[in-house]
Design an enzyme around this catalytic site. Structure first.
Site, PDB file in Angstrom:
ATOM      1  N   LYS A   1       0.825  -1.591   0.137  1.00  0.00           N
ATOM      2  CA  LYS A   1      -0.100  -0.495  -0.124  1.00  0.00           C
ATOM      3  C   LYS A   1       0.589   1.274   0.150  1.00  0.00           C
ATOM      4  CE  LYS A   1      -4.393   1.455  -0.056  1.00  0.00           C
ATOM      5  NZ  LYS A   1      -5.628   0.501  -0.483  1.00  0.00           N
TER       6      LYS A   1
ATOM      7  N   ASP B   1      -6.941   4.545  -4.969  1.00  0.00           N
ATOM      8  CA  ASP B   1      -7.897   4.300  -3.099  1.00  0.00           C
ATOM      9  C   ASP B   1      -8.824   5.736  -3.122  1.00  0.00           C
ATOM     10  OD1 ASP B   1      -7.866   2.589  -0.878  1.00  0.00           O
ATOM     11  OD2 ASP B   1      -7.777   3.990   0.257  1.00  0.00           O
TER      12      ASP B   1
HETATM   13  P1  NDP Z   1     -12.907   7.898  -3.337  1.00  0.00           P
HETATM   14  O1  NDP Z   1     -11.801   9.014  -2.481  1.00  0.00           O
HETATM   15  O2  NDP Z   1     -13.451   7.405  -4.779  1.00  0.00           O
HETATM   16  O3  NDP Z   1     -14.567   8.757  -2.427  1.00  0.00           O
HETATM   17  C1  NDP Z   1     -14.512   8.741  -0.615  1.00  0.00           C
HETATM   18  C2  NDP Z   1     -15.275   9.197  -0.529  1.00  0.00           C
HETATM   19  O4  NDP Z   1     -15.329   8.498   1.718  1.00  0.00           O
HETATM   20  C3  NDP Z   1     -15.560  10.410  -0.488  1.00  0.00           C
HETATM   21  O5  NDP Z   1     -16.903  10.104  -0.380  1.00  0.00           O
HETATM   22  C4  NDP Z   1     -15.093  10.517   0.616  1.00  0.00           C
HETATM   23  O6  NDP Z   1     -15.611  12.144   0.727  1.00  0.00           O
HETATM   24  C5  NDP Z   1     -15.107  10.226   1.971  1.00  0.00           C
HETATM   25  N1  NDP Z   1     -14.934   9.649   2.844  1.00  0.00           N
HETATM   26  C6  NDP Z   1     -12.856   9.821   2.811  1.00  0.00           C
HETATM   27  N2  NDP Z   1     -12.399  10.468   3.908  1.00  0.00           N
HETATM   28  C7  NDP Z   1     -13.183  10.350   4.431  1.00  0.00           C
HETATM   29  C8  NDP Z   1     -13.670  10.971   6.083  1.00  0.00           C
HETATM   30  N3  NDP Z   1     -11.988  11.218   6.540  1.00  0.00           N
HETATM   31  N4  NDP Z   1     -14.911  11.527   6.936  1.00  0.00           N
HETATM   32  C9  NDP Z   1     -15.705  11.387   5.727  1.00  0.00           C
HETATM   33  N5  NDP Z   1     -15.866  11.038   4.583  1.00  0.00           N
HETATM   34  C10 NDP Z   1     -14.526  10.759   4.144  1.00  0.00           C
HETATM   35  O7  NDP Z   1     -12.112   6.493  -2.770  1.00  0.00           O
HETATM   36  P2  NDP Z   1     -12.244   4.925  -3.102  1.00  0.00           P
HETATM   37  O8  NDP Z   1     -14.563   4.778  -2.642  1.00  0.00           O
HETATM   38  O9  NDP Z   1     -11.747   3.720  -3.388  1.00  0.00           O
HETATM   39  O10 NDP Z   1     -12.161   4.442  -1.010  1.00  0.00           O
HETATM   40  C11 NDP Z   1     -13.100   4.558  -0.005  1.00  0.00           C
HETATM   41  C12 NDP Z   1     -12.687   3.364   0.592  1.00  0.00           C
HETATM   42  O11 NDP Z   1     -13.042   1.720  -0.006  1.00  0.00           O
HETATM   43  C13 NDP Z   1     -11.538   3.575   1.076  1.00  0.00           C
HETATM   44  O12 NDP Z   1     -11.871   3.300   3.131  1.00  0.00           O
HETATM   45  C14 NDP Z   1     -10.679   2.287   0.705  1.00  0.00           C
HETATM   46  O13 NDP Z   1      -9.992   2.475   1.284  1.00  0.00           O
HETATM   47  C15 NDP Z   1     -11.446   1.484   0.450  1.00  0.00           C
HETATM   48  N6  NDP Z   1     -11.546   0.589  -0.801  1.00  0.00           N
HETATM   49  C16 NDP Z   1     -11.482   0.733  -1.822  1.00  0.00           C
HETATM   50  C17 NDP Z   1     -11.041   0.534  -2.930  1.00  0.00           C
HETATM   51  C18 NDP Z   1     -11.161   0.440  -4.780  1.00  0.00           C
HETATM   52  O14 NDP Z   1     -11.257   0.145  -5.261  1.00  0.00           O
HETATM   53  N7  NDP Z   1     -11.257   1.931  -4.444  1.00  0.00           N
HETATM   54  C19 NDP Z   1     -10.349  -1.013  -2.938  1.00  0.00           C
HETATM   55  C20 NDP Z   1     -10.681  -1.867  -1.783  1.00  0.00           C
HETATM   56  C21 NDP Z   1     -11.209  -0.672  -1.206  1.00  0.00           C
HETATM   57  P3  NDP Z   1     -14.785  13.598  -0.084  1.00  0.00           P
HETATM   58  O15 NDP Z   1     -14.710  13.661  -1.051  1.00  0.00           O
HETATM   59  O16 NDP Z   1     -15.198  15.088   1.158  1.00  0.00           O
HETATM   60  O17 NDP Z   1     -13.452  13.804   0.974  1.00  0.00           O
END
Ligand code: NDP
Length: 446
Positions: free
Chosen positions: A125, A165
């Site tokens: 990571k 991510d």
């Molecule tokens: P994105 O950046 O596309 O989206 C993240 C979302 O979560 C946004 O809506 C963001 O809001 C919100 N967010 C991020 N940090 C916070 C916080 N501290 N408090 C509240 N809301 C928050 O990321 P992903 O969708 O790719 O990832 C989301 C989760 O899924 C993570 O935990 C990641 O590790 C996990 N994941 C992702 C994978 C992937 O293929 N993308 C694979 C496996 C797991 P804002 O826009 O305001 O920041």
């Protein structure tokens, strides 16, 4: 002191300032007692001690110039955690909260998750404390180019293959790939999540969210239930949340909420396919805030600074970030009659909240199993790149579905075998551990 306690104490002593890493390590170690009792070889060969120590950690300076000509300096890092079963594989996170403890927790989890997919990928990571929010495309490009100007030395199609991510989507992967190619003069599948048309796999953008819902379907099936007609609360509105919502809707579920770091929207009429398309445009192209949803759709309300767990639902799908369901959120979900929680984000549920769900007999799908679809399709992207070929949507989606169904069956069987029938968290930890640990034993003390 038990073997597990001994190892855990050492982890805390060595890196006292990494609470998220401690949490992820403990969650795995505490499940392993029945396995370690039966197999003394893991202790004899210090497998746990080796597993909690990354094979390699790289941190580096990332200087770049913003649009006003000012020099900015961020910190970049890559943790190459474990290569027992394949090249290091795992995403890059760009978010101001990124530090070594967060990246280590994610890399540790990734090692077991990748093992569960049954594909040959190790765990890694990386990321940076860079915040892409509010930056122009040119600023993001200059940052990505600087980041890759160091990272390129450490990665490669058969060495370490990063993906996206939080804060790293198709745009960032494009800039990173361009710079890697320029520096190395190699066109190879060194990153996954590439654009379709230049090596990206179909279904990769959808894979984590779709896979999470395939896993949920299997969890519900085991209890004689299905998604059709169920109300669902989703947190997040990024990559995972969007495609989780899309798949829930296609199975007849009703999505009540979505969120971002500013707050959440609740739409009692349901976020249907049309409204979701609007959210995707808002988030992926206009890069706006979810609060705008409540201005556009009058049926919805926006709650500043809140998470959606107070909204009564059948199924909760956390898809934003770590530790977003704490004790109070878990209690509210139990009170609201929730029957299942299935994790899309990594470690979104605190240990206290997991206990509350287990005591209430709520079906619980742990992240390292439920969100493995993203990395599974990343591995399928690597396979397509290696063969210079491309598979159809149906082919990739079909494989994703059978991988997720297989992961559920694997976790269920391991939980039963080691005396925790129905506990998918124990099943995922034990099953992932055995695969990695046995490979480590076979490969000697390295
Ligand atoms: P994105 O950046 O596309 O989206 C993240 C979302 O979560 C946004 O809506 C963001 O809001 C919100 N967010 C991020 N940090 C916070 C916080 N501290 N408090 C509240 N809301 C928050 O990321 P992903 O969708 O790719 O990832 C989301 C989760 O899924 C993570 O935990 C990641 O590790 C996990 N994941 C992702 C994978 C992937 O293929 N993308 C694979 C496996 C797991 P804002 O826009 O305001 O920041």
């Amino acid at each position: 002191m038990s073997y597990v306690d001994e190892v855990f104490e050492r982890v805390k002593r060595r890196d006292p300032d990494q609470p998220e890493f401690h949490q992820a390590v403990w969650e795995v170690l505490e499940s392993l007692a029945p396995v370690l009792e039966l197999h003394t070889e893991y202790r004899e060969y210090r497998v746990l001690e080796r597993l909690v120590e990354p094979e390699r950690m790289i941190t580096f300076r990332v200087p770049w110039t913003d649009d006003r000509g000012r020099v900015q300096v961020n910190r970049g890092m890559r943790v190459e955690f474990n290569s027992a079963i394949g090249p290091y594989k795992g995403g890059l996170r760009f978010h101001p909260s990124v530090n070594l403890g967060i990246i280590k927790f994610l890399g540790f989890e990734q090692t077991f998750k990748n093992a569960l997919t049954t594909l040959p990928i190790g765990g890694g990571k990386g990321g940076s404390d860079f915040d892409p929010k509010g930056k122009s495309d040119n600023e993001v490009m200059r940052f990505c180019q600087s980041f890759m100007s160091e990272l390129f030395r450490h990665i490669g199609a058969n060495i370490d293959v990063p993906a996206g991510d939080i804060g790293v989507g198709g745009r960032e992967i494009g800039y990173l790939f361009g710079q890697y190619k320029r520096l190395t003069r190699r066109w190879e599948g060194v990153l996954t999540g590439k654009g379709h048309g230049w090596g990206g796999s179909l279904i990769r953008p959808e894979a984590t969210g779709y896979g999470q819902v395939y896993f949920l379907r299997e969890m519900l099936k085991a209890r004689g239930e299905d998604i059709d007609g169920k109300t669902c609360t989703i947190s997040g509105s990024g990559n995972v949340a969007q495609f989780c919502a899309e798949k829930v809707i296609s199975y007849g579920g009703k999505v009540l909420t979505m969120s971002d770091s500013g707050g959440f929207v609740h739409d009692p009429d349901g976020i249907d396919a049309e409204k979701l398309a609007w959210v995707m445009e808002l988030k992926n192209n206009r890069r706006g805030r979810i609060s705008e949803y409540a201005k556009k759709f009058k049926s919805a309300s926006y709650y500043t600074g809140k998470r959606p767990w107070s909204v009564a639902c059948d199924i909760a799908l956390p898809c934003a970030t770590q530790n977003e369901i704490e004790k109070a959120g878990a209690k509210a979900l139990v009170k609201g009659g929730t029957i299942a929680v299935c994790e899309g984000a990594n470690m979104p549920t605190t240990p206290e909240a997991v206990e509350i769900f287990q005591a209430a007999k709520i079906a619980f799908g742990p992240a390292k199993a439920a969100n493995a679809g993203g990395v599974a399709v990343s591995a399928l992207e690597m396979a397509q790149n290696a063969y210079f070929s491309e598979w159809s949507r149906e082919e990739v989606d079909g494989r994703l579905d059978s991988i997720m169904t297989g992961i559920h069956a694997q976790c269920d069987a391991a939980a039963e075998k080691y005396g925790h029938a129905g506990d998918l968290l124990v099943g995922a930890n034990v099953s992932g551990f055995l695969k990695v640990a046995n490979a480590m034993l076979d490969q000697g003390v390295v």
